[in-house]
Design a protein around this motif. Structure first.
Motif, PDB file in Angstrom:
ATOM      1  N   ALA A 244      -7.444  -9.184 -60.070  1.00 53.38           N
ATOM      2  CA  ALA A 244      -9.509  -9.201 -59.757  1.00 53.38           C
ATOM      3  C   ALA A 244      -9.616  -9.787 -60.529  1.00 53.38           C
ATOM      4  CB  ALA A 244      -9.274  -7.535 -59.964  1.00 53.38           C
ATOM      5  N   ALA A 245      -8.991 -10.579 -61.533  1.00 58.53           N
ATOM      6  CA  ALA A 245     -10.006 -12.303 -62.040  1.00 58.53           C
ATOM      7  C   ALA A 245      -9.494 -13.407 -61.260  1.00 58.53           C
ATOM      8  CB  ALA A 245      -9.088 -11.664 -63.313  1.00 58.53           C
ATOM      9  N   PHE A 246      -8.807 -12.995 -59.816  1.00 62.65           N
ATOM     10  CA  PHE A 246      -9.204 -14.632 -59.525  1.00 62.65           C
ATOM     11  C   PHE A 246     -10.610 -14.306 -58.584  1.00 62.65           C
ATOM     12  CE2 PHE A 246      -5.257 -15.903 -62.197  1.00 62.65           C
ATOM     13  CZ  PHE A 246      -5.411 -17.358 -62.322  1.00 62.65           C
ATOM     14  N   ASN A 247     -11.263 -15.387 -57.932  1.00 59.95           N
ATOM     15  CA  ASN A 247     -11.919 -15.480 -57.231  1.00 59.95           C
ATOM     16  C   ASN A 247     -10.607 -15.896 -55.726  1.00 59.95           C
ATOM     17  OD1 ASN A 247     -13.301 -16.299 -55.139  1.00 59.95           O
ATOM     18  ND2 ASN A 247     -15.563 -16.955 -56.736  1.00 59.95           N
ATOM     19  N   PRO A 248     -10.527 -14.375 -54.688  1.00 54.87           N
ATOM     20  CA  PRO A 248     -10.383 -14.654 -53.748  1.00 54.87           C
ATOM     21  C   PRO A 248      -9.927 -15.432 -52.860  1.00 54.87           C
ATOM     22  CG  PRO A 248     -11.699 -13.304 -53.316  1.00 54.87           C
ATOM     23  CD  PRO A 248     -11.793 -13.507 -54.474  1.00 54.87           C
ATOM     24  N   ALA A 249     -11.616 -16.771 -52.589  1.00 55.63           N
ATOM     25  CA  ALA A 249     -11.913 -16.998 -51.822  1.00 55.63           C
ATOM     26  C   ALA A 249     -11.497 -18.630 -51.848  1.00 55.63           C
ATOM     27  CB  ALA A 249     -13.643 -17.620 -51.405  1.00 55.63           C
ATOM     28  N   PHE A 250     -10.430 -19.346 -53.308  1.00 51.88           N
ATOM     29  CA  PHE A 250     -10.454 -20.234 -53.210  1.00 51.88           C
ATOM     30  C   PHE A 250      -8.357 -20.049 -54.081  1.00 51.88           C
ATOM     31  CE2 PHE A 250     -14.131 -20.140 -55.004  1.00 51.88           C
ATOM     32  CZ  PHE A 250     -14.986 -21.135 -54.138  1.00 51.88           C
ATOM     33  N   ARG A 251      -8.457 -21.486 -53.735  1.00 55.18           N
ATOM     34  CA  ARG A 251      -7.242 -21.987 -54.373  1.00 55.18           C
ATOM     35  C   ARG A 251      -6.712 -22.212 -55.688  1.00 55.18           C
ATOM     36  NH1 ARG A 251      -4.950 -24.048 -49.264  1.00 55.18           N
ATOM     37  NH2 ARG A 251      -6.080 -24.615 -48.139  1.00 55.18           N
ATOM     38  N   LEU A 252      -5.811 -21.826 -56.105  1.00 54.29           N
ATOM     39  CA  LEU A 252      -5.615 -21.513 -57.829  1.00 54.29           C
ATOM     40  C   LEU A 252      -5.337 -22.496 -58.526  1.00 54.29           C
ATOM     41  CD1 LEU A 252      -1.992 -18.452 -57.147  1.00 54.29           C
ATOM     42  CD2 LEU A 252      -3.969 -18.072 -58.024  1.00 54.29           C
ATOM     43  N   MET A 253      -5.300 -23.512 -57.437  1.00 52.34           N
ATOM     44  CA  MET A 253      -5.414 -24.776 -58.605  1.00 52.34           C
ATOM     45  C   MET A 253      -6.789 -25.622 -59.114  1.00 52.34           C
ATOM     46  SD  MET A 253      -4.067 -27.555 -59.512  1.00 52.34           S
ATOM     47  CE  MET A 253      -2.651 -27.999 -59.245  1.00 52.34           C
ATOM     48  N   ASP A 254      -7.889 -25.374 -57.986  1.00 53.15           N
ATOM     49  CA  ASP A 254      -9.605 -25.709 -57.670  1.00 53.15           C
ATOM     50  C   ASP A 254     -10.080 -24.201 -58.777  1.00 53.15           C
ATOM     51  OD1 ASP A 254      -8.750 -26.558 -55.937  1.00 53.15           O
ATOM     52  OD2 ASP A 254      -9.455 -25.660 -54.396  1.00 53.15           O
ATOM     53  N   GLN A 255      -8.722 -22.957 -59.595  1.00 51.38           N
ATOM     54  CA  GLN A 255      -9.544 -22.530 -60.592  1.00 51.38           C
ATOM     55  C   GLN A 255      -8.859 -22.860 -61.350  1.00 51.38           C
ATOM     56  OE1 GLN A 255     -10.171 -18.477 -59.181  1.00 51.38           O
ATOM     57  NE2 GLN A 255      -9.246 -18.386 -57.541  1.00 51.38           N
ATOM     58  N   THR A 256      -7.712 -23.437 -61.512  1.00 52.96           N
ATOM     59  CA  THR A 256      -6.636 -23.671 -62.579  1.00 52.96           C
ATOM     60  C   THR A 256      -7.663 -24.429 -63.623  1.00 52.96           C
ATOM     61  OG1 THR A 256      -4.548 -23.077 -61.414  1.00 52.96           O
ATOM     62  CG2 THR A 256      -4.233 -24.216 -63.504  1.00 52.96           C
ATOM     63  N   ILE A 257      -8.111 -25.721 -62.821  1.00 49.40           N
ATOM     64  CA  ILE A 257      -8.458 -26.780 -63.225  1.00 49.40           C
ATOM     65  C   ILE A 257     -10.310 -26.782 -63.539  1.00 49.40           C
ATOM     66  CG2 ILE A 257      -6.903 -27.920 -62.621  1.00 49.40           C
ATOM     67  CD1 ILE A 257      -9.025 -29.684 -60.113  1.00 49.40           C
ATOM     68  N   GLU A 258     -10.754 -25.664 -63.278  1.00 51.17           N
ATOM     69  CA  GLU A 258     -12.221 -25.572 -63.987  1.00 51.17           C
ATOM     70  C   GLU A 258     -12.294 -26.062 -64.698  1.00 51.17           C
ATOM     71  OE1 GLU A 258     -13.671 -22.111 -61.680  1.00 51.17           O
ATOM     72  OE2 GLU A 258     -15.445 -22.580 -61.129  1.00 51.17           O
TER      73      GLU A 258
END
Lengths: 332, 307, 545
Positions: C109-123
């Motif tokens: 639930a804590a990951f935004n479903p609309a984005f790739r994992l990498m984009d969220q990791t490096i934000e």
């Protein structure tokens, strides 16, 4: 096949199926007509021959399923049948084709609906989103109270209030604006005059749907902002603005489009009342008149058009939510 | 926090932050005490409307269809808010209108709940193909906007009060069906329902004892909202001239009959607002019911948190 | 890691006399009541407590954050010399994600479903302007590798729903690590995972935390888990500190009685009793839901009279499905269930009232197992009336007797379930099952939703009732400590098959079948060196997830 295409196709198929069943329901309404209906249309003085001829024209001598396919086949070709009005007991037939009655009025109604939607959709989205962002603020509370009340008002009450203030009491007269209380537009009118005459009906519709749309938008956004990934984004130190635009918005399309579609469908209903109040020559008024005179072919045609619009709008909303679902966009 | 850990474990001690026990009446009193002003406003209005509706013949100065000499008569001591287009006392008709419009809307809503509630409960409990067929059928019915559907059916069957009640009730029962099915589904998946089935309980015992008490609060709230919706639909139909027919006094048709008076507002403001009186009466009732439902939902969902 | 001498180290986070309020029932209630906390650089603090202890609230407060409906009321939170109490959110944001990071419980639930994992990791890393995007991506891939994620070069191109829960939890750790924060808050990062997955995530988290010498607050309700991760343990209850000590000292010499109670379940152990004749036999059962794949494959389980057979397995092992077959809710496609040697009708509707009476069920969540609109009197009284035709004063007397048997008294008769605590609710459920006078009771994870000390009470009650009434239990659980506490015999299930069945002593001693070994090795023990031993012994395949 990509799952998104197959899901959309499935949804389209379901929409067509729904339309098919709806057309059956609308068709069978004629089946439920009382037996002496021919006489009541043609009048007491109708001879047996004219009544029999009329029944034959309706195809009442043929089995029901055949009549259904004749009717729906004709509708598909753009032939909506012939109006009951203009028929006389003598057998003289001055009735008009339903298509000729419906099409010009449908254009007028679309004009009005588009005008209302162009004002209402952006307005309610802005109100709804800002109310959600500033939840429980004074602004949010007052917008909420205002919309709760305006949801409770009957459409015609809103319409007459507007007429009272802007047409009858002429509160805007000092600014040189007096709106007409009747929106008797015609096809050859210049656009400016048309817009001016349609202003009050469009405003009424706007007021009616803004309340609903704003409340639903607010609820959808609040629901979205409560997701754990939004909290996570905040805790990553991302600015409020960026959280909304970058993290919330991409996931907001589906709920927002659903809200819009739902309310545009509601507009369809509101249009009937508003057209009657302002004597606006649209399809809603046509339908009400046809109901009063029990002119069944016209009623059927109008009902079919309203239902098809309604189904189409919901279909469109579903397709947008399917297309914006990451689980379907990027299957495992 | 010392009880359990210091003296060893005892089940009766294990209380933590548990609620105190209250009787139903205590809870009702408590809820009423904390009711916001909007809810009180709503309750007072609804109560007043009900009194007027019940005792209309005693309150109204004239008979429902009594005709006086002056049509569109002004507001004066004989006719508090004037007379209508054929000279009937508008105040009298407003009072009778409360009885007719509210009565018909109430009967319609009740019928809609019997139909929609019954089928919704059946669909939720039986599941499987019965649920599928009922749900798809309702989907199709709901694909036609209900006002349009109602107009079409009234064209076919004609506008009698009986027809109006039946048609609107059937159309509105689709929404009741969906809600009943949804809230019952929430109960049906609960372990206590499975426990009852495993015990060997019969279907009607499960419906009455296990499901009904749990879906009652949302259903009561929905009744209020559906009543508003039905009330507005019937008023709209009457306003369009295809609903309740004269000489029965009804707020929707009264707006229509007196609508032309609005043009005179600039000369006589009283005449101008006369057609708005029945419309206002409709609006006030709907606002009042909405206020009560809002509060009711708030308190019952609060009670749910406690449980 | 547990040896550092905290006195010489620089203080990173200092919380003093913190009070936090939460809003419910139109009132503010205090959730955290004056807690102090000191965390040094590079130190890992384990925050342990049961549900409602306020540990998540306290963890978030360490970031200066309060969830909607909560407010930081008074006290001070000093992070690296800066007071977070009363600091503007704009300023706090400069710390969040860069110097203090958060790892949430439910990664899905804590990951935004609309984005790739990498984009969220490096934000966070890119935002703090310490790295270019390309460098941040390279660094993230290195972190993925360090966290033992499969295919570390490409896993970042996936979307959250495309990877498993255990992997997501590790990606979230990489996300927190990406800007090399001074402090990470881990909020129950492994609670939602199966034990065999949990070991991998624990090992991966500990590895990177040590590698970068990051300070951390590790929140959990499991003392054995926190023992592997933390230098210092703080025990929290009802928003107050019960005890705080070095991990080793806490485990060897707990001082507060409440801390001791956290071991409660591990202190019971049933002495297995000799075998008796089988009251229930599941014979070669194969079953599936609808037309789906088979969930049970040729499962056979025997339950001796007056004994307890524990069925152990992780989610998806088919242990609850086996219970559904026994109750008749799911008729098997092959095989049968024998009761006292006679075959039971497969379908629920085919069974007689007396057959139904003999097999009763107790559920995991007492909240959903009792109708919230029924009083205790009706809940316990119904089976009495239904099966034994008892009514009136006799019914009240029997209900009171049953309440006494579960160590409650007659004053509870007129309460609704909402007016009972968690353990009392489960006791009422037990009384309802006993009221039918059954021979077999199926217990489906009956203790797993309860706090440790309450679990102990329930297990003791079940043992007592078994002795008095000679009932047989089919006890379904995923928790090895509970198995040890209550069972005579054990069945290990994995992916719908029985891996092993036998008496307790045999199952818990070698030689083990492969899965039993993995399962037993994965269960954390109250030993700070357990994880090291397991990793050294190489019993756990680390690339698994």
């Amino acid at each position: 096949m990509h799952p998104i295409i197959s899901t959309v196709l499935k949804r389209l198929g379901l929409g067509l199926l729904t339309l098919f069943f709806v057309s059956i329901i609308i068709f069978s309404s004629v089946e439920m007509l009382p037996g002496d209906f021919g006489e009541s249309v043609l009048g007491q003085a109708a001879t047996e021959e004219t009544v029999a001829a009329f029944r034959k024209e309706l195809g009442l001598d043929k089995p029901a399923y055949q009549r259904y396919f004749d009717w729906i086949g004709a509708v598909a070709k753009g032939d909506l049948g012939t109006s009951f009005s203009g028929r006389a007991a003598s057998g003289v037939d001055r009735s008009r084709r339903v298509v000729d009655l419906v099409v010009p009025r449908l254009k007028n109604t679309l004009f009005l609906a588009v005008m209302a939607a162009v004002i209402a959709v952006p307005l309610s989205l802005i109100l709804g989103i800002t109310a959600a962002l500033f939840r429980n603020s004074f602004y949010d509370r007052s917008v909420n109270a205002f919309t709760l009340i305006s949801i409770s008002l009957p459409d015609f009450f809103v319409a007459y209030l507007l007429i009272l203030f802007f047409a009858s009491l002429k509160v805007l007269e000092p600014f040189g604006i007096v709106f007409p209380s009747l929106a008797n537009i015609s096809a050859d009118m210049p656009l400016g005059e048309r817009l001016f005459k349609s202003a009050l009906p469009a405003l009424t519709l706007t007021l009616v749907i803004v309340a609903h749309m704003m409340r639903m938008t607010r609820a959808a956004i609040i629901n979205l902002l409560a997701s754990p990934y939004i909290e996570m984004a905040r805790l990553k130190g991302i600015s409020k603005f960026k959280v909304i635009v970058h993290h919330a918005l991409p996931n907001a399309w589906a709920p927002i489009v659903n809200v819009i579609a739902f309310n545009l469908a509601y507009l369809v209903v509101g249009v009937v009342i508003v057209e009657v109040v302002f004597v606006y020559p649209g399809i809603g008024q046509l339908m009400v008149d046809a109901v009063s005179t029990r002119d069944i072919p016209v009623v059927q045609a109008c009902a079919l058009i309203f239902a098809a619009t309604y189904i189409l709008l919901n279909l469109l909303a579903d397709v947008v939510s399917i297309a914006s679902n990451p689980r379907l966009l990027h299957p495992r | 926090m010392s009880t359990a850990s210091d003296k060893g474990y005892s089940a009766a001690d294990e209380v933590g932050s548990v609620l105190e026990q209250r009787t139903r009446w205590q809870r009702v009193k408590l809820a009423l005490k904390s009711a916001p002003i909007s809810a009180w406003f709503g309750m007072v209005i609804v109560f007043a409307y009900i009194v007027v509706a019940l005792f209309a013949p005693f309150i109204a100065p004239y008979a429902e269809d009594q005709i006086f000499a002056v049509p569109f008569g002004p507001w004066d001591s004989d006719h508090l808010v004037g007379t209508d287009q054929i000279g009937r006392d508008i105040f009298t008709r407003l009072i009778y209108g409360a009885r007719n419009t509210m009565g018909i809307a109430f009967a319609t809503t009740l019928l809609a709940f019997v139909i929609g509630g019954g089928f919704g409960l059946a669909a939720a409990i039986s599941g499987g193909w019965i649920d599928q067929i009922l749900s798809r059928f309702v989907d199709v019915l709901m694909a036609i906007p209900s006002l349009i559907f109602a107009l079409m059916l009234l064209a076919v069957f004609g506008s009698s009060i009986f027809n109006i009640i039946c048609i609107i009730a059937v159309l509105d029962s689709t929404r009741v069906f969906r809600l009943t099915r949804a809230v019952s589904m929430n109960v049906v998946v609960m372990d206590y329902l499975e426990a009852a089935k495993l015990r060997g309980e019969k279907l009607n015992w499960i419906m009455i004892h296990e499901i009904l008490p749990n879906i009652l609060p949302p259903m009561v709230a929905e009744f209020g909202l559906r009543f508003c919706f039905v009330f507005l639909t019937i008023a709209s139909l009457s306003f369009l001239g295809v609903g309740i027919q004269p000489p029965t006094a009804d707020w929707g048709s009264m707006v229509r009959e007196n609508a032309s008076l609005i043009q005179f507002a600039q000369y006589d403001i009283k005449a101008g607002i006369t057609p708005l009186l029945p419309a206002g009466a409709i609006a006030l009732l709907v606002v009042a019911v909405n206020f009560i439902v809002d509060w009711f939902l708030h308190t019952t969902s609060g009670l749910k948190d406690e449980h | 890691m547990n040896t550092n001498n905290s006195n010489n180290k620089e203080v990173l986070l200092q919380i003093k006399d913190l009070h936090i309020d939460g809003f419910s029932d139109n009132k503010w209630h205090d959730i955290i009541k004056g807690v102090d906390l000191t965390l040094h650089k590079g130190e890992v603090l384990g925050l342990i407590g049961e549900s409602g202890a306020g540990k998540s609230t306290l963890g978030l407060a360490a970031m200066g954050f309060a969830r909607p409906g909560c407010r930081l009321k008074s006290g001070s939170i000093v992070f690296d010399g800066q007071e977070l109490m009363g600091m503007k959110e704009r300023n706090k944001r400069e710390l969040w994600g860069t110097r203090i990071a958060y790892v949430a419980q439910s990664a899905a639930a804590a990951f935004n479903p609309a984005f790739r994992l990498m984009d969220q990791t490096i934000e966070s890393g890119v935002r703090s302007n310490t790295m270019s995007e390309a460098d941040a991506k390279k660094d993230a891939r290195d972190l993925f590798e360090a966290l033992q994620l499969p295919d570390p070069q490409n896993i970042g191109d996936r979307y959250p729903h495309q990877v498993s829960g255990g992997q997501l939890q590790r990606v979230m750790t990489a996300m927190a690590m990406s800007s090399r924060p001074d402090l990470i808050i881990f909020d129950e990062p492994t609670t939602a995972l199966d034990v065999t997955t949990q070991v991998n995530v624990l090992a991966a988290i500990r590895k990177v935390v040590r590698q970068f010498n990051t300070a951390a607050i590790y929140i959990t309700h499991d003392l054995a888990v926190v023992a592997q991760m933390a230098d210092v343990i703080k025990v929290l209850r009802y928003g107050e500190t019960m005890e705080e000590a070095d991990t080793r000292k806490m485990l060897s010499h707990p001082e507060h009685p409440y801390t001791k109670s956290l071991w409660a379940v591990r202190s019971i152990e049933k002495t297995p009793e000799p075998k008796t004749e089988n009251v229930l036999e599941i014979k070669n059962v194969t079953a599936a839901y609808g037309r789906g794949e088979n969930v049970l494959h040729d499962v056979s389980i025997n339950l001796p009279r007056g004994r307890t057979v524990a069925i152990v397995g992780e989610s998806g092992s088919g242990k609850s499905t086996a219970a559904r077959v026994v109750t008749g809710l799911l008729p098997p496609s092959q095989g049968s269930v024998l009761f006292n040697g006679e075959a039971l009708p497969a379908k629920l509707s085919g069974r007689s009232v007396d057959q139904l009476r003999r097999i009763q069920m107790i559920y995991q969540s007492a909240d959903t197992a009792m109708n919230p609109r029924h009083k205790v009197r009706d809940i316990i009284g119904r089976p009495l009336a239904f099966y034994h035709d008892v009514s009136g004063a006799e019914l009240d007397k029997r209900v009171e007797e049953l309440l006494n048997m579960i160590e409650l008294d007659a004053s509870y008769m007129d309460r609704f379930p909402g007016e009972l605590s968690g353990g009392q609710k489960q006791r009422i459920c037990i009384a309802r099952a006993i009221a039918a006078d059954p021979e077999v009771v199926i217990c489906d994870e009956v203790t797993s939703a309860l706090d440790q000390i309450v679990q102990e009470g329930i297990l003791k009650l079940l043992l007592k009732l078994q002795k008095e009434l000679n009932i047989s239990y089919l006890f379904i659980t995923h928790d090895i400590a509970t198995v040890k506490a209550i069972s005579d015999e054990i069945v290990v299930m994995y992916q719908g098959k029985v891996v092993e069945q036998g008496v307790k002593a045999d199952i818990f001693s070698p030689p083990y079948p492969e899965y039993t070994e993995l399962l037993l090795a994965s269960v954390p023990e109250m030993d700070p060196d357990w994880l090291d031993k397991v990793l050294d012994a190489d019993k756990i395949p680390l690339d698994a997830s």
